[in-house]
Write a protein that holds these residues in place. Structure first.
Motif, PDB file in Angstrom:
ATOM      1  N   PRO A  10       0.813  -1.225   0.000  1.00  0.00           N
ATOM      2  CA  PRO A  10       0.000   0.000   0.000  1.00  0.00           C
ATOM      3  C   PRO A  10       0.846   1.273   0.000  1.00  0.00           C
ATOM      4  CG  PRO A  10      -0.862  -1.559   1.599  1.00  0.00           C
ATOM      5  CD  PRO A  10       0.431  -2.129   1.090  1.00  0.00           C
ATOM      6  N   ALA A  11       1.968   1.251   0.690  1.00  0.00           N
ATOM      7  CA  ALA A  11       2.832   2.439   0.732  1.00  0.00           C
ATOM      8  C   ALA A  11       3.384   2.758  -0.648  1.00  0.00           C
ATOM      9  CB  ALA A  11       3.981   2.217   1.715  1.00  0.00           C
ATOM     10  N   TRP A  13       2.182   1.797  -3.663  1.00  0.00           N
ATOM     11  CA  TRP A  13       1.110   2.199  -4.578  1.00  0.00           C
ATOM     12  C   TRP A  13       0.632   3.618  -4.305  1.00  0.00           C
ATOM     13  CZ3 TRP A  13      -0.313   0.197  -9.021  1.00  0.00           C
ATOM     14  CH2 TRP A  13       0.013  -1.117  -9.298  1.00  0.00           C
ATOM     15  N   THR A  14       0.453   3.961  -3.049  1.00  0.00           N
ATOM     16  CA  THR A  14      -0.026   5.300  -2.709  1.00  0.00           C
ATOM     17  C   THR A  14       0.984   6.365  -3.116  1.00  0.00           C
ATOM     18  OG1 THR A  14      -1.232   4.374  -0.838  1.00  0.00           O
ATOM     19  CG2 THR A  14      -0.877   6.751  -0.831  1.00  0.00           C
ATOM     20  N   GLY A  15       2.245   6.137  -2.806  1.00  0.00           N
ATOM     21  CA  GLY A  15       3.280   7.100  -3.183  1.00  0.00           C
ATOM     22  C   GLY A  15       3.377   7.284  -4.684  1.00  0.00           C
ATOM     23  N   VAL A  17       0.995   6.680  -6.992  1.00  0.00           N
ATOM     24  CA  VAL A  17      -0.208   7.326  -7.539  1.00  0.00           C
ATOM     25  C   VAL A  17      -0.177   8.831  -7.282  1.00  0.00           C
ATOM     26  CG1 VAL A  17      -2.716   7.513  -7.247  1.00  0.00           C
ATOM     27  CG2 VAL A  17      -1.662   5.274  -7.499  1.00  0.00           C
ATOM     28  N   ILE A  18       0.204   9.231  -6.083  1.00  0.00           N
ATOM     29  CA  ILE A  18       0.278  10.669  -5.777  1.00  0.00           C
ATOM     30  C   ILE A  18       1.333  11.339  -6.653  1.00  0.00           C
ATOM     31  CG2 ILE A  18       0.877  12.362  -3.997  1.00  0.00           C
ATOM     32  CD1 ILE A  18      -0.374  10.443  -1.951  1.00  0.00           C
ATOM     33  N   GLY A  48       4.216  12.990  -2.700  1.00  0.00           N
ATOM     34  CA  GLY A  48       4.003  11.563  -2.930  1.00  0.00           C
ATOM     35  C   GLY A  48       5.139  10.727  -2.348  1.00  0.00           C
ATOM     36  N   VAL A  51       4.782  10.842   1.518  1.00  0.00           N
ATOM     37  CA  VAL A  51       3.660  10.017   1.972  1.00  0.00           C
ATOM     38  C   VAL A  51       4.016   8.537   1.868  1.00  0.00           C
ATOM     39  CG1 VAL A  51       1.292   9.307   1.428  1.00  0.00           C
ATOM     40  CG2 VAL A  51       1.870  11.720   1.535  1.00  0.00           C
ATOM     41  N   GLY A  52       4.617   8.140   0.759  1.00  0.00           N
ATOM     42  CA  GLY A  52       5.013   6.745   0.597  1.00  0.00           C
ATOM     43  C   GLY A  52       6.003   6.304   1.659  1.00  0.00           C
ATOM     44  N   MET A  55       4.229   6.083   5.064  1.00  0.00           N
ATOM     45  CA  MET A  55       3.413   4.872   5.163  1.00  0.00           C
ATOM     46  C   MET A  55       4.287   3.636   5.347  1.00  0.00           C
ATOM     47  SD  MET A  55       0.383   5.534   2.394  1.00  0.00           S
ATOM     48  CE  MET A  55      -0.395   3.948   2.681  1.00  0.00           C
TER      49      MET A  55
END
Length: 82
Positions: A10-11, A13-15, A17-18, A48, A51-52, A55
């Protein structure tokens, strides 16, 4: 390669995508000459990454492998000396 779970967290993917959204915003802003929007998009790319990493540090990143136990420092020095 897929067995190593490289980036399947999840970390990650989120980083990504942002950062991708920020990259798209900056790309469009370069076509329509808008310096403020380019800088805002680049700031989103940096956010991004932050955040990654945050996370991943919170436990949503790749976990250490349970197949390999860390070797104690005493064992390493004994093997190296022997």
């Amino acid at each position: 390669m897929a067995a190593a779970a490289h980036g399947h967290t999840p970390a990650a993917w989120t980083g990504v995508v942002i950062a991708f959204v920020g990259f798209c915003v900056s790309g469009v802003a370069m076509i329509i000459p808008n310096v403020v929007l380019v800088i805002a998009g680049l700031a989103v790319v940096l956010i991004g990454g932050v955040v990654g990493k945050a996370m991943a540090m919170a436990g949503m990143g790749k976990q250490p492998s349970k197949n390999f136990a860390p070797v104690a420092t005493e064992e390493r020095s004994a093997v190296a000396a022997g």
